[in-house]
Design an enzyme around this catalytic site. Structure first.
Site, PDB file in Angstrom:
ATOM      1  N   ASP A 178      33.073  54.328  41.241  1.00  0.00           N
ATOM      2  CA  ASP A 178      33.739  53.597  42.315  1.00  0.00           C
ATOM      3  C   ASP A 178      32.787  52.578  42.940  1.00  0.00           C
ATOM      4  OD1 ASP A 178      35.775  52.917  44.121  1.00  0.00           O
ATOM      5  OD2 ASP A 178      35.096  54.408  45.580  1.00  0.00           O
ATOM      6  N   ARG A 223      46.157  39.268  44.414  1.00  0.00           N
ATOM      7  CA  ARG A 223      45.211  40.030  45.226  1.00  0.00           C
ATOM      8  C   ARG A 223      44.583  41.200  44.464  1.00  0.00           C
ATOM      9  NH1 ARG A 223      48.135  42.639  49.293  1.00  0.00           N
ATOM     10  NH2 ARG A 223      46.144  43.230  50.237  1.00  0.00           N
ATOM     11  N   LYS A 224      45.006  41.429  43.228  1.00  0.00           N
ATOM     12  CA  LYS A 224      44.544  42.586  42.469  1.00  0.00           C
ATOM     13  C   LYS A 224      43.425  42.196  41.494  1.00  0.00           C
ATOM     14  CE  LYS A 224      49.084  44.848  42.613  1.00  0.00           C
ATOM     15  NZ  LYS A 224      50.206  45.408  41.802  1.00  0.00           N
TER      16      LYS A 224
END
Length: 260
Positions: A178, A223-224
């Site tokens: 992450d 936006r991704k």
């Protein structure tokens, strides 16, 4: 809260600008004058907030330290060399690789972030940088290649990250995935937050081992930002983990909005 702080700092800066040309020594003692000037200079330094690119100089936790194994240092030196500028026609030209700093709070990447971190939840610390003992948890450094839209992280897992005996906890591996995929997404797209993380664990990772975490841009859709990732041994002969991640771009206000 952040908006109120910035507006207050802005008013203080206006006051500072208005005082230019006034002979303060005629109105204040020398000691008081000095304290005021210091306060105004500090105010100018933190009155503008910009979350990207890096512009402050707090402590960089990704610098080599005594806990690094010879293998960690060797791989670090290899990628750090790729950051050296090339000479072309007698002129130095910066290469595509660069080493990213790593601070103990994300807010410190902002202009004036060192000062803001003392005002906003001052006790907060980044999860991967909150243990003082060097080498105990997450030792890592990230190198990014902007042209190729990819990055590589050199990661050494400390003794406090154990899951199954002698092996790294799956949650610690997920944390690093992450962290690294988010670093690349943020570098390419600005402020983001994790929306989805899919992980396939292929092989157990021995505790204390040094691994490479490769991440690359898959695609961007409005936006991704989609990122792919794999975790392998430093010689890339052993695959430990594969993952995909989705990040969504956000406005800075989302980070400091009121909580219900």
């Amino acid at each position: 809260m952040l908006g109120q702080i910035v507006r207050s700092l802005g008013r203080m800066q206006q006051l500072s600008n208005g005082l230019k040309g006034v002979r303060l020594h005629q109105l204040l003692s020398k000691e008081t004058h000095g304290h005021l000037q210091t306060s105004l200079e500090n105010t100018r330094a933190i009155s503008t907030v910009s979350l990207w690119p890096f512009s402050s100089q707090p402590r960089d936790f990704s610098q080599p330290n005594s806990s690094w194994s010879p293998e960690m240092r060797k791989v670090y030196d290899h990628y750090n060399t790729l950051c050296d500028p090339d000479t072309e026609n007698g002129e130095e030209k910066r290469g595509p690789w660069r080493k990213l700093p790593s601070y103990n709070r994300s807010i410190k990447y902002a202009a004036g972030g060192i000062h803001l971190s003392k005002l906003i939840q001052a006790k907060a610390r980044l999860f991967t940088r909150n243990v003082k003992e060097q080498g105990a948890t997450f030792e890592y450094v990230v190198f990014v290649n902007k042209e190729e839209k990819r990055c590589v992280c050199v990661f050494q897992a400390g003794h406090l990250l154990e899951g199954a005996p002698g092996h790294v906890h799956g949650g610690a591996i997920a944390t690093m995935i992450d962290t690294v995929t988010g670093t690349l997404a943020g570098f390419l797209s600005g402020p983001i937050m994790t929306a989805n993380l899919n992980i396939d664990y292929r092989s157990p990772m021995p505790l204390g081992s040094v691994v490479l975490i490769h991440s690359a841009l898959d695609r961007k859709e409005r936006r991704k930002t989609y990122i792919t990732c794999k975790v392998s041994s430093t010689d890339e002969s052993k695959l430990y983990t594969e993952a995909t991640a989705l990040f969504v771009s956000i406005g800075v206000g989302h980070l400091f909005g009121s909580r219900n």
